[in-house]
Design an enzyme around this catalytic site. Structure first.
Site, PDB file in Angstrom:
ATOM      1  N   ASP A  47       3.688   4.710  -2.193  1.00  0.00           N
ATOM      2  CA  ASP A  47       2.752   5.679  -2.744  1.00  0.00           C
ATOM      3  C   ASP A  47       2.011   6.326  -1.569  1.00  0.00           C
ATOM      4  O   ASP A  47       2.001   5.787  -0.447  1.00  0.00           O
ATOM      5  CB  ASP A  47       1.777   4.966  -3.677  1.00  0.00           C
ATOM      6  CG  ASP A  47       0.823   5.931  -4.360  1.00  0.00           C
ATOM      7  OD1 ASP A  47       1.289   6.970  -4.853  1.00  0.00           O
ATOM      8  OD2 ASP A  47      -0.384   5.641  -4.380  1.00  0.00           O
TER       9      ASP A  47
ATOM     10  N   ASP B 228      -1.469   8.620  -1.704  1.00  0.00           N
ATOM     11  CA  ASP B 228      -2.929   8.598  -1.690  1.00  0.00           C
ATOM     12  C   ASP B 228      -3.436   7.194  -1.988  1.00  0.00           C
ATOM     13  O   ASP B 228      -3.090   6.595  -3.005  1.00  0.00           O
ATOM     14  CB  ASP B 228      -3.485   9.582  -2.727  1.00  0.00           C
ATOM     15  CG  ASP B 228      -4.773  10.223  -2.261  1.00  0.00           C
ATOM     16  OD1 ASP B 228      -5.622   9.491  -1.733  1.00  0.00           O
ATOM     17  OD2 ASP B 228      -4.922  11.445  -2.402  1.00  0.00           O
TER      18      ASP B 228
ATOM     19  N   ASP C 224      -1.288   1.172  -4.417  1.00  0.00           N
ATOM     20  CA  ASP C 224      -2.678   0.720  -4.531  1.00  0.00           C
ATOM     21  C   ASP C 224      -3.155   0.691  -5.977  1.00  0.00           C
ATOM     22  O   ASP C 224      -4.259   0.226  -6.249  1.00  0.00           O
ATOM     23  CB  ASP C 224      -3.610   1.621  -3.715  1.00  0.00           C
ATOM     24  CG  ASP C 224      -3.737   3.008  -4.341  1.00  0.00           C
ATOM     25  OD1 ASP C 224      -2.686   3.646  -4.595  1.00  0.00           O
ATOM     26  OD2 ASP C 224      -4.870   3.459  -4.573  1.00  0.00           O
TER      27      ASP C 224
END
Length: 342
Positions: free
Chosen positions: A26, A28, A225
């Site tokens: 991922d 961001d 995240d």
């Protein structure tokens, strides 16, 4: 296929960069935040890449093209080609192409990333519900997307035109804070029409399928995240995952995670790719990792010992997930997490 309920983070005797052939990262909250590289990310990815790990970047954001994302990563010091970027725009474009005739018109409510992805699949982006579209697709279009675009989508969807969404993330991080994401825009059309779109992005299978098709990964590791997109997407794809604590997930959410949100591994940041992972083992009535032992009490999680805070977190995960079983753990872990500074 049903999966066994994960009750503790796993260990690894070799660095994760050697145990897997491809990292599906991922962006961001993992590689960058607010457009700037997260601490240690550039160096960790360089070492992993030099050791032979294929790095691919997987994003639910359909606004930017793969070329634009690759250029941004390269500017941050992470050399990246467009072929190593997979977006939800690409996943939804493939999904549409499998259900409409070749060369069909598609009403686009979103940005350039969607238009490029549709053209890649031989479809024709159009701007109006009066252009006789065979499908409607919504993707994040940035803060300047006007209210009239949602009206165009609603006109077509209400007539029965098949409706697709790149993703349904309700929020998106920005340099000024949390902003409404594509999911919020999808809700506008849903309320106006009473209909439901087909969704392609994480955590749903079309996005995972797109990453595997484009990367050719045989043993991928999802790195993210967010529990509800990255980790759940890995769960749905039946592949392993690494949660890094540089984004939105904190200790409280992690301990309360239901099975589909429980990562295979937990680490502070992307340096976790370069190391093995410690074992979490049963110890008395609880679980031990490193110098810590965690147990589930009557109403809260207990932690004893000392050492590396992440080991304490891993032990607490085992105690909490075991207590939660196939649901969420409702025991209070606040005091134990505070002791770890997490």
């Amino acid at each position: 296929m049903s999966q066994a309920v994960r009750t503790r983070p796993e260990g690894s005797g070799q660095p994760l960069s050697e145990a897997y052939d491809t990292a599906l990262l991922d962006l961001d909250g993992v590689v960058y935040a607010g457009g700037h590289a997260i601490a240690h990310a550039v160096d960790a990815l360089a070492v992993a890449r030099s050791g032979g790990l294929h790095l691919a970047y997987v994003t639910n954001n359909a606004l930017r093209t793969p070329d634009a994302v690759a250029e941004h990563l390269t500017e941050l010091g992470i050399p990246t080609g467009a072929d190593d970027v997979i977006t939800s725009a690409q996943a939804v474009a493939r999904l549409i192409s499998e259900q409409v005739p070749a060369g069909a018109r598609v009403l686009v409510i979103g940005g350039e990333g969607l238009r490029v992805a549709l053209r890649e699949r031989g479809l024709v982006p159009v701007e109006s519900a009066d252009d006789d579209p065979a499908a409607v697709v919504q993707g994040y279009g940035g803060p300047d997307l006007t209210w009239g675009r949602f009206a165009e989508a609603s006109y077509a969807v209400a007539r029965g035109v098949p409706w697709f969404a790149s993703n349904t993330d309700l929020t998106i991080p920005s340099g000024r804070g949390i902003a409404p994401g594509n999911g919020a825009a999808v809700e506008v059309v849903r309320i106006a029409t009473g209909r439901e779109p087909q969704v392609a992005g994480k955590p749903l299978p079309p996005m995972h399928r797109e990453t595997i098709i484009r990367t050719g990964a045989k043993r991928p590791l999802v790195v993210g995240d967010r529990l509800d997109t990255d980790i759940e997407g890995a769960f749905n794809g039946e592949v392993d995952s690494l949660l890094v604590l540089t984004g939105v997930t904190d200790g409280v959410r992690l301990l309360a995670a239901p099975p589909r949100h429980r990562p295979t591994y937990v680490d502070a940041d992307l340096r976790g790719l370069l190391t093995g992972q410690p074992e979490v083992v049963p110890a008395g009535g609880g679980f031990r990792c490193g110098g810590f032992t965690a147990t589930a009490g009557a109403d809260r999680l207990e932690l004893e010992g000392d050492g590396e805070p992440l080991d304490g977190l891993r032990a607490l995960c085992a105690a909490a997930w075991t207590a939660g079983g196939d649901g969420s753990c409702e025991l209070d872990g606040g005091k134990a997490l505070a002791r770890l500074g997490l």
